[in-house]
Design a protein around this motif. Structure first.
Motif, short mmCIF file in Angstrom:
data_model
loop_
_atom_site.label_atom_id
_atom_site.label_comp_id
_atom_site.label_asym_id
_atom_site.label_seq_id
_atom_site.Cartn_x
_atom_site.Cartn_y
_atom_site.Cartn_z
N ALA A 54 0.82 -1.22 0.00
CA ALA A 54 0.00 0.00 0.00
C ALA A 54 0.86 1.26 0.00
N ASN A 55 2.04 1.21 0.60
CA ASN A 55 2.91 2.39 0.67
C ASN A 55 3.78 2.56 -0.58
N GLY A 56 3.58 1.68 -1.58
CA GLY A 56 4.32 1.80 -2.84
C GLY A 56 5.61 0.99 -2.89
N GLU A 57 6.03 0.47 -1.75
CA GLU A 57 7.23 -0.37 -1.73
C GLU A 57 6.87 -1.78 -2.19
N PHE A 58 7.90 -2.58 -2.52
CA PHE A 58 7.69 -3.95 -2.96
C PHE A 58 8.17 -4.93 -1.91
N LYS A 59 7.47 -6.06 -1.81
CA LYS A 59 7.86 -7.13 -0.90
C LYS A 59 7.93 -8.42 -1.69
N THR A 60 9.01 -9.17 -1.52
CA THR A 60 9.16 -10.45 -2.19
C THR A 60 8.26 -11.47 -1.49
N ARG A 61 7.37 -12.09 -2.26
CA ARG A 61 6.42 -13.06 -1.71
C ARG A 61 6.83 -14.51 -2.00
N ALA A 62 7.65 -14.72 -3.05
CA ALA A 62 8.05 -16.08 -3.41
C ALA A 62 9.35 -16.03 -4.21
N VAL A 63 10.15 -17.11 -4.12
CA VAL A 63 11.45 -17.18 -4.76
C VAL A 63 11.62 -18.55 -5.42
N GLY A 64 12.26 -18.57 -6.59
CA GLY A 64 12.55 -19.84 -7.27
C GLY A 64 13.81 -19.73 -8.11
N ASP A 65 14.32 -20.87 -8.53
CA ASP A 65 15.53 -20.93 -9.35
C ASP A 65 15.18 -21.12 -10.82
N LYS A 88 -4.41 -11.06 -4.47
CA LYS A 88 -4.80 -10.04 -3.51
C LYS A 88 -3.95 -8.77 -3.62
N GLU A 89 -2.80 -8.89 -4.28
CA GLU A 89 -1.89 -7.77 -4.43
C GLU A 89 -1.47 -7.65 -5.90
N GLU A 90 -0.94 -6.51 -6.26
CA GLU A 90 -0.37 -6.30 -7.58
C GLU A 90 1.04 -6.90 -7.56
N CYS A 91 1.25 -7.97 -8.34
CA CYS A 91 2.51 -8.72 -8.27
C CYS A 91 3.20 -8.79 -9.63
#
Length: 133
Positions: A54-65, A88-91
């Motif tokens: 919501a504050n415009g920052e990004f958060k990593t939700r998942a990681v893969g190789d 639920k979020e813009e990803c």
């Protein structure tokens, strides 16, 4: 021949299935011109699913190789998906170098990697893909 590029590749496409995974392929645009094997270019690359807060920052939700063939599969947390087909979020999918630095996507930019719903209930799977493909 030289050493492989630090951050080489472009996300070609990806899909999110009802199983809450993002799968796709990375392409090495100039491997043949540079006489680099694709497996060398993909070595150590990774993909993250980064979502805008919501504050415009990004958060990593998942990681893969990324495999030596340029394929990837990233599992999403079940709580990211609403009603089985809506995020639920813009990803966005983001390619990363072996040192975990985000790779720039000079060809298509951030909006092209945004994950959006493409089709509902195809073979019991809801298909998500990049917004500009």
């Amino acid at each position: 021949m030289g050493s492989p590029p630090i951050c080489e590749g472009t996300l070609l496409g990806f899909w999110v299935f009802l199983l809450f995974s993002v799968v796709g392929v990375v392409e090495c645009a100039d491997c043949s011109e540079s006489h680099i094997k694709a497996s060398q270019a993909f070595s150590g690359l990774g993909v993250t699913i980064d979502c805008k807060l919501a504050n415009g920052e990004f958060k990593t939700r998942a990681v893969g190789d990324v495999s030596n063939e340029g394929k990837f599969k990233v599992s999403l947390p079940e709580e990211m998906v609403k009603d089985g087909y809506e995020l639920k979020e813009e990803c966005f999918a983001q390619l990363h170098s072996a040192s975990a630095a985000p790779c720039p996507d000079a060809q298509s930019g951030l909006e092209a990697s945004k994950i959006v719903l493409k089709a509902k209930s195809i073979g019991k799977k809801n298909v998500f893909g990049p917004s500009q493909i």
